[in-house]
Scaffold this motif. Sequence first.
Motif, PDB file in Angstrom:
ATOM      1  N   LEU A   1       0.839  -1.207   0.000  1.00  0.00           N
ATOM      2  CA  LEU A   1       0.000   0.000   0.000  1.00  0.00           C
ATOM      3  C   LEU A   1       0.872   1.254   0.000  1.00  0.00           C
ATOM      4  N   GLY A   2       2.049   1.156   0.638  1.00  0.00           N
ATOM      5  CA  GLY A   2       3.001   2.264   0.559  1.00  0.00           C
ATOM      6  C   GLY A   2       3.508   2.457  -0.861  1.00  0.00           C
ATOM      7  N   SER A   3       3.798   1.349  -1.561  1.00  0.00           N
ATOM      8  CA  SER A   3       4.218   1.423  -2.969  1.00  0.00           C
ATOM      9  C   SER A   3       3.148   2.096  -3.817  1.00  0.00           C
ATOM     10  N   ILE A   4       1.905   1.678  -3.589  1.00  0.00           N
ATOM     11  CA  ILE A   4       0.779   2.246  -4.331  1.00  0.00           C
ATOM     12  C   ILE A   4       0.616   3.724  -3.999  1.00  0.00           C
ATOM     13  N   GLY A   5       0.745   4.066  -2.705  1.00  0.00           N
ATOM     14  CA  GLY A   5       0.564   5.449  -2.267  1.00  0.00           C
ATOM     15  C   GLY A   5       1.573   6.401  -2.878  1.00  0.00           C
ATOM     16  N   MET A   6       2.838   5.985  -2.978  1.00  0.00           N
ATOM     17  CA  MET A   6       3.869   6.846  -3.563  1.00  0.00           C
ATOM     18  C   MET A   6       3.578   7.162  -5.025  1.00  0.00           C
ATOM     19  N   ASN A   7       3.025   6.183  -5.717  1.00  0.00           N
ATOM     20  CA  ASN A   7       2.773   6.346  -7.148  1.00  0.00           C
ATOM     21  C   ASN A   7       1.326   6.700  -7.460  1.00  0.00           C
ATOM     22  N   PHE A   8       0.537   6.880  -6.415  1.00  0.00           N
ATOM     23  CA  PHE A   8      -0.843   7.330  -6.592  1.00  0.00           C
ATOM     24  C   PHE A   8      -0.879   8.811  -6.949  1.00  0.00           C
ATOM     25  N   SER A   9       0.016   9.586  -6.341  1.00  0.00           N
ATOM     26  CA  SER A   9      -0.043  11.027  -6.567  1.00  0.00           C
ATOM     27  C   SER A   9       1.307  11.654  -6.892  1.00  0.00           C
ATOM     28  N   PHE A  10       2.358  11.291  -6.148  1.00  0.00           N
ATOM     29  CA  PHE A  10       3.630  12.012  -6.286  1.00  0.00           C
ATOM     30  C   PHE A  10       4.214  11.903  -7.690  1.00  0.00           C
ATOM     31  N   TRP A  11       4.495  10.672  -8.150  1.00  0.00           N
ATOM     32  CA  TRP A  11       5.151  10.523  -9.453  1.00  0.00           C
ATOM     33  C   TRP A  11       4.237  10.842 -10.628  1.00  0.00           C
ATOM     34  N   PRO A  12       2.935  10.484 -10.606  1.00  0.00           N
ATOM     35  CA  PRO A  12       2.084  10.911 -11.727  1.00  0.00           C
ATOM     36  C   PRO A  12       2.006  12.433 -11.869  1.00  0.00           C
ATOM     37  N   PHE A  13       2.024  13.141 -10.728  1.00  0.00           N
ATOM     38  CA  PHE A  13       1.843  14.589 -10.778  1.00  0.00           C
ATOM     39  C   PHE A  13       3.035  15.295 -11.404  1.00  0.00           C
ATOM     40  N   ILE A  14       4.218  14.661 -11.361  1.00  0.00           N
ATOM     41  CA  ILE A  14       5.390  15.305 -11.964  1.00  0.00           C
ATOM     42  C   ILE A  14       5.224  15.440 -13.479  1.00  0.00           C
ATOM     43  N   ILE A  15       4.311  14.674 -14.068  1.00  0.00           N
ATOM     44  CA  ILE A  15       4.028  14.792 -15.501  1.00  0.00           C
ATOM     45  C   ILE A  15       3.300  16.102 -15.791  1.00  0.00           C
ATOM     46  N   TYR A  16       2.463  16.527 -14.866  1.00  0.00           N
ATOM     47  CA  TYR A  16       1.589  17.685 -15.095  1.00  0.00           C
ATOM     48  C   TYR A  16       2.118  18.974 -14.474  1.00  0.00           C
ATOM     49  N   LEU A  17       2.968  18.870 -13.459  1.00  0.00           N
ATOM     50  CA  LEU A  17       3.471  20.064 -12.784  1.00  0.00           C
ATOM     51  C   LEU A  17       4.198  21.029 -13.715  1.00  0.00           C
ATOM     52  N   PRO A  18       5.018  20.541 -14.681  1.00  0.00           N
ATOM     53  CA  PRO A  18       5.637  21.486 -15.621  1.00  0.00           C
ATOM     54  C   PRO A  18       4.621  22.302 -16.421  1.00  0.00           C
ATOM     55  N   ILE A  19       3.469  21.709 -16.725  1.00  0.00           N
ATOM     56  CA  ILE A  19       2.421  22.447 -17.447  1.00  0.00           C
ATOM     57  C   ILE A  19       1.920  23.605 -16.589  1.00  0.00           C
ATOM     58  N   TYR A  20       1.745  23.340 -15.276  1.00  0.00           N
ATOM     59  CA  TYR A  20       1.284  24.400 -14.378  1.00  0.00           C
ATOM     60  C   TYR A  20       2.299  25.543 -14.335  1.00  0.00           C
ATOM     61  N   TYR A  21       3.573  25.183 -14.166  1.00  0.00           N
ATOM     62  CA  TYR A  21       4.603  26.224 -14.057  1.00  0.00           C
ATOM     63  C   TYR A  21       4.745  27.029 -15.347  1.00  0.00           C
ATOM     64  N   GLN A  22       4.649  26.355 -16.495  1.00  0.00           N
ATOM     65  CA  GLN A  22       4.829  27.066 -17.761  1.00  0.00           C
ATOM     66  C   GLN A  22       3.586  27.841 -18.181  1.00  0.00           C
ATOM     67  N   SER A  23       2.427  27.201 -18.099  1.00  0.00           N
ATOM     68  CA  SER A  23       1.214  27.812 -18.659  1.00  0.00           C
ATOM     69  C   SER A  23       0.465  28.684 -17.667  1.00  0.00           C
ATOM     70  N   CYS A  24       0.483  28.311 -16.395  1.00  0.00           N
ATOM     71  CA  CYS A  24      -0.212  29.128 -15.391  1.00  0.00           C
ATOM     72  C   CYS A  24       0.673  30.257 -14.878  1.00  0.00           C
ATOM     73  N   LEU A  25       1.943  29.922 -14.600  1.00  0.00           N
ATOM     74  CA  LEU A  25       2.846  30.915 -14.005  1.00  0.00           C
ATOM     75  C   LEU A  25       3.741  31.581 -15.029  1.00  0.00           C
ATOM     76  N   GLY A  26       3.780  31.053 -16.261  1.00  0.00           N
ATOM     77  CA  GLY A  26       4.534  31.698 -17.330  1.00  0.00           C
ATOM     78  C   GLY A  26       6.034  31.536 -17.246  1.00  0.00           C
ATOM     79  N   TYR A  27       6.527  30.477 -16.592  1.00  0.00           N
ATOM     80  CA  TYR A  27       7.960  30.271 -16.453  1.00  0.00           C
ATOM     81  C   TYR A  27       8.556  29.653 -17.715  1.00  0.00           C
ATOM     82  N   ASP A  28       9.841  29.974 -17.986  1.00  0.00           N
ATOM     83  CA  ASP A  28      10.542  29.317 -19.086  1.00  0.00           C
ATOM     84  C   ASP A  28      11.014  27.945 -18.617  1.00  0.00           C
ATOM     85  N   VAL A  29      11.545  27.161 -19.544  1.00  0.00           N
ATOM     86  CA  VAL A  29      11.832  25.760 -19.253  1.00  0.00           C
ATOM     87  C   VAL A  29      12.912  25.604 -18.189  1.00  0.00           C
ATOM     88  N   VAL A  30      13.894  26.500 -18.160  1.00  0.00           N
ATOM     89  CA  VAL A  30      14.951  26.401 -17.149  1.00  0.00           C
ATOM     90  C   VAL A  30      14.391  26.708 -15.764  1.00  0.00           C
TER      91      VAL A  30
END
Length: 511
Positions: A272-301
Amino acid sequence: MKQKFYSSKNTVVLIAICLATLMFSLEISSVPVILPTLEKLLNANLRDMQWIMNIYTIGCTTVLMAAGTLADRYGRKRILIITLILFGISSLVCGLAENITILIISRFFQGISGGAMLICQVATLSHQFQEGKERSSAFSIWGIILGIGLGFGPIIGAAVIAILSWKWVFLIHVPIAAIAVLLVYGYVDESKDSDAKKLDIWGMTTLSIAVFGLSYFITQGPDLGFASPIALSIIGATIISFILFLRVEKTNPYPMFDFSVFKIRNFSGAILGSIGMNFSFWPFIIYLPIYYQSCLGYDVVTVGISLLAYTLPTLIIPPFAEYLSVRYRSGIIIPIGLFVIGLGFILMRYGSIAEHASWLTMLPGSLLAGIGLGLTNTPVTNTTTGSVSSNRSGMASGIDMSARLITLSINIALMGFILVEGIFSYLNNAFPGSVEKTTLRLISEKIAAGNFSSLTNDFSKLNTLNSSESVLQAALAHGFEVILLYGGIGVWILAVMSFILFNPRKAESNL
């Protein structure tokens, strides 16, 4: 003199294994940073970006349990060399891809070779380093390199794309793989297991179909229509495949998964710990760059630097987590780690809706989520293998890795679906009845991918062209708010379930 020779030889072996480890971990954490760039240059949509990441994890899952058997039967050195060559070739195809379809297909083969490569690394280290102190040191260094790849992947990916291009995030693996092949060929000792089990082909096939089917149903469901005959056929085939998988594993004398281990409370709590780590933390890293670039307007660096707060604690905290596990038991630390991940997501949710949202408002939650992951990861690995007999530790480790990858694959799809639904809900409330639902959903998908530039015509239909940018950002921010709530609350539920499994009497006394 002989001892010195073998010590030098094993040093080269360790370097080769660490190069392979670095490639595998970078493909998980560096690629998300380039997804918004791929969306613009290759005309990708949100589903394409989901599949770029998702198909890699599905590929890993496909061969994860089979790779160990193949390595034992045909030689660990031989299979490791084959997987390194395949990883280099598939990385080359990824880097040369001119369209999304080729990139996604090559990512699948990259995932297959990467998953097999990971298993062969562990088997090779176990054989090559057999003395207690040398073995412990080798696995510690291997774990550090794995953590460096995961922790620094975002900034490495951002630096590569800023200096060169997105292609080199993949192409860089070609020379690294070539060097690793030469070192493995020249220095690794071949080893086999004369008692190697037969390959569980039917178990591997049915599980892969089930995972792919569910991911496909979630990802493509909005286009197909969840109640359409095609979608229902897909989910039906997925359910049948999973049922067949359970039956195969029960009747096969050499199963991939021995489900009897789930009767061990510590093992089930750790899974359940294995499932919990990959339930939110690692999947969200796919979408977090979109938030930083499109919502906050940051460049890739800037995006890469901002993501370090999310990933670096996963590298720093594990030694501290190991100490706490010894002192307070993994049955306490794993649920606490999951709770901290959830708390981090809730704090990020408040940071994302702050009046002047920035990386600073996201910082406390990002750090906490990373700390929670760091607290959970090492105790989970130690507990899954330590709660079973030594002759079953390989199988237990395989179930652990499979649980992580399957959860990651499914939640990459789910988070994308939730993001689009959150954006759609915002737009539907903001412009009630002013546009067809189908058009509004297409707009939502473009916003979720951060594809604002293509929305001029769509927003002219809504007569909101003058304020389109603020509307887009507000809708996207609302979608991320929903994702963060899902990730936080979901992992809290898993934390409670894990605590109950680890501590049944304490849980009952608290009720």
